[in-house]
Enzyme design. Sequence first.
Site, PDB file in Angstrom:
ATOM      1  CG  ASP A  92       4.850 -14.425   1.487  1.00  0.00           C
ATOM      2  OD1 ASP A  92       5.012 -13.857   2.575  1.00  0.00           O
ATOM      3  OD2 ASP A  92       5.685 -14.364   0.554  1.00  0.00           O
TER       4      ASP A  92
ATOM      5  CG  LEU B 278      -2.053  -1.025   1.170  1.00  0.00           C
ATOM      6  CD1 LEU B 278      -2.919  -0.919   2.407  1.00  0.00           C
ATOM      7  CD2 LEU B 278      -2.915  -0.854  -0.079  1.00  0.00           C
TER       8      LEU B 278
ATOM      9  CG  HIS C 115       1.709  -7.881  -0.556  1.00  0.00           C
ATOM     10  ND1 HIS C 115       1.672  -7.165   0.611  1.00  0.00           N
ATOM     11  CD2 HIS C 115       2.843  -8.626  -0.486  1.00  0.00           C
ATOM     12  CE1 HIS C 115       2.729  -7.460   1.355  1.00  0.00           C
ATOM     13  NE2 HIS C 115       3.460  -8.353   0.705  1.00  0.00           N
TER      14      HIS C 115
HETATM   15  O1  LIG Z   1       5.716  -9.351   1.963  1.00  0.00           O
HETATM   16  C1  LIG Z   1       6.491  -9.881   1.196  1.00  0.00           C
HETATM   17  O2  LIG Z   1       6.931  -9.163   0.150  1.00  0.00           O
HETATM   18  C2  LIG Z   1       8.129  -9.529  -0.516  1.00  0.00           C
HETATM   19  C3  LIG Z   1       8.117  -8.776  -1.840  1.00  0.00           C
HETATM   20  O3  LIG Z   1       8.156  -7.416  -1.582  1.00  0.00           O
HETATM   21  P1  LIG Z   1       8.746  -6.425  -2.694  1.00  0.00           P
HETATM   22  O4  LIG Z   1       8.463  -5.080  -2.151  1.00  0.00           O
HETATM   23  O5  LIG Z   1      10.205  -6.745  -2.788  1.00  0.00           O
HETATM   24  O6  LIG Z   1       8.049  -6.738  -3.950  1.00  0.00           O
HETATM   25  C4  LIG Z   1       8.223 -11.016  -0.731  1.00  0.00           C
HETATM   26  O7  LIG Z   1       9.500 -11.344  -1.247  1.00  0.00           O
HETATM   27  C5  LIG Z   1       8.023 -11.725   0.581  1.00  0.00           C
HETATM   28  O8  LIG Z   1       7.986 -13.127   0.360  1.00  0.00           O
HETATM   29  C6  LIG Z   1       6.742 -11.310   1.237  1.00  0.00           C
HETATM   30  O9  LIG Z   1       6.711 -11.812   2.563  1.00  0.00           O
END
Ligand SMILES: O=C1O[C@H](COP(=O)(O)O)[C@@H](O)[C@H](O)[C@H]1O
Length: 586
Positions: free
Chosen positions: A330, A275, A335
């Site tokens: 996850d 977000l 997300h």
């Molecule tokens: O919350 C998480 O996000 C990451 C990816 O985040 P980003 O900002 O690098 O796209 C992910 O690798 C992880 O497994 C997950 O727990």
Amino acid sequence: MPTLSSSTHCRSYCSSSNYGHHPTALSPKRFVPSKVFLQLNRKSWSNVVCMQDGALSAIVAPIESKSPSKKMTEEVLSVAPPEEWTETAGFDVNKDDSTVSITVVGASGDLAKKKIFPALFALFYEGCLPEHFTIFGYARSKMTDAELRNMVSRTLTCRIDQRENCSEKMDQFLNRCFYHSGQYDSQDNFAELDKKLKEHEGGRVSNRLFYLSIPPNIFVDAVKCASLSSSSTNGWTRVIVEKPFGRDSESSAALTKSLKQYLGEDQIFRIDHYLGKELVENLSVLRFSNLIFEPLWNRQYIRSVQLIFSEDFGTEGRGGYFDNYGIIRDIMQNHLLQILALFAMETPVSLDAEDIRNEKVKVLRSMRPIQLDDVVIGQYKSHTRAGVLYPGYTDDKTVPQNSLTPTFAAAALFIDNSRWDGVPFLMKAGKALHNKRAEIRVQFRHVPGNLYNRCFGTDLDQATNELVIRVQPDEAIYLKINNKVPGLGMRLDRSNLNLLYAARYSKEIPDAYERLLLDAIEGERRLFIRSDELDAAWSLFTPVLKELEEKKIIPEYYPYGSRGPVGAHYLAARYKVRWGDLGLEQ
Ligand SMILES: O=C1O[C@H](COP(=O)(O)O)[C@@H](O)[C@H](O)[C@H]1O
Ligand SMILES: NC(=O)C1=CN([C@@H]2O[C@H](COP(=O)(O)OP(=O)(O)OC[C@H]3O[C@@H](n4cnc5c(N)ncnc54)[C@H](OP(=O)(O)O)[C@@H]3O)[C@@H](O)[C@H]2O)C=CC1
């Protein structure tokens, strides 16, 4: 009468009328109604003053419990400043006398090093932290202040566009960082922290932010001890909680209940860092401030919406955590679902946190729980490419050999309301795929009776418009349109109207954690998850997650570095669409 200077250089808000609802955003001259709550000084977080015609008319209680709404403004305008408050708090409108202490709980860990300390430094570098601030690292590891500073300094970088005085700034920042070693379940250890915090606060109004960057099984212990032994006594106390917020409806509700034994909902900042990403923030701007999009934002014109997340690396180093959660928990349940809610919500009453979150909850509650038939799961296996062996998921020593945990999933979701009835919202998320990307793809319907149909041969999908919001990398918004190839003939082509951020803006885009940390310091809750949103999100995913586990559904195996299981294509085909990220030109 004091001069009012709200130093909003970290963020410039909308400049006309009352368009920007954040209280710190408004300057009396710009705000059309003559009454407004204004945070007197960005650096004085908790003091709210009431303005009338640009003049100070009343000092009202600290802002802690709510963002001031217009209604509240009306209500308190007639109220005289509470004398005892101004006296005891020693409030001086010309002097910023409050402090903010930020304690990173789990400071020795991966997230703290990778994201939290760098984000705090970036905020400091940009002059966005209050004048009196202190940062404390807290963890069990034994470390001196100097060792913490050394650990943190190895991760700090300066912004590409502002490298001036970087090392000087780093030194200044590091001098404000301290460390306290303690157990997460020891009230005594947190009381020691409290003592140190007080020394740094030097008798000022103290505001305290705790960032829980620790494994979820110790969230409640840490919250209990922080709340009982090191809450602020005269300012606000807020706690940022990292995901995972439980692993299903029941455990999430239990976590919320436990946290609420020690904290009010307004003190809990559940972070979903997606977000805080620039293009996710921009989603509402794109939709609600451009006439050309909002009228099309419904089932009549949109054929499918796709939310795609891919990483080109595996669970490296985090297999232990991951195996208990899997890709659906996850990435998808948080997300991607958060992005979906922002994308699909109705127009909120205002940009206030509660108005936006109300709309998000409404749309989440209008969704059908996901059916097992509408889910495809996969797990990556080892693959050798160019002589390099890429390990499979279960090759990770922290993952059980027989693990069925999905590292890839695709799902079709539906919103049963009048705007979105029948439109598939397709989600796809995976690790160890061929690229790293996060994007939203909006596929529009075919043009009815299109005069140029024959120019596209049998593949009419080639002719549909597609709006792509690329969250990362290379942030961009592009719209695929059809145009004529220049020349005497009539040949059609597909082109992109392309807003590539790097080409349009020279300023580097701030990291999501910067935005969210600043919001938490300012008490802006818009980008944090409210407990009813969380409940609604888990209600959608819990039944299917249970079914997958109870029925021990075997994932489709895909090679490390591939495009993932073919099952995802069949899923999209069932809804007569294609994944937009698969074409040659994407
Ligand atoms: O919350 C998480 O996000 C990451 C990816 O985040 P980003 O900002 O690098 O796209 C992910 O690798 C992880 O497994 C997950 O727990
Ligand atoms: N790392 C990432 O990329 C992301 C992490 N998150 C979430 O953020 C939080 C922190 O993640 P991350 O930094 O990776 O976590 P870590 O595993 O690195 O743990 C952080 C710190 O917590 C302490 N700790 C670890 N395990 C235990 C344990 N079993 N009991 C008590 N203390 C323990 C350790 O400090 P010490 O031993 O010094 O006390 C460790 O340095 C988690 O909730 C995670 O899910 C969310 C998104 C991304």
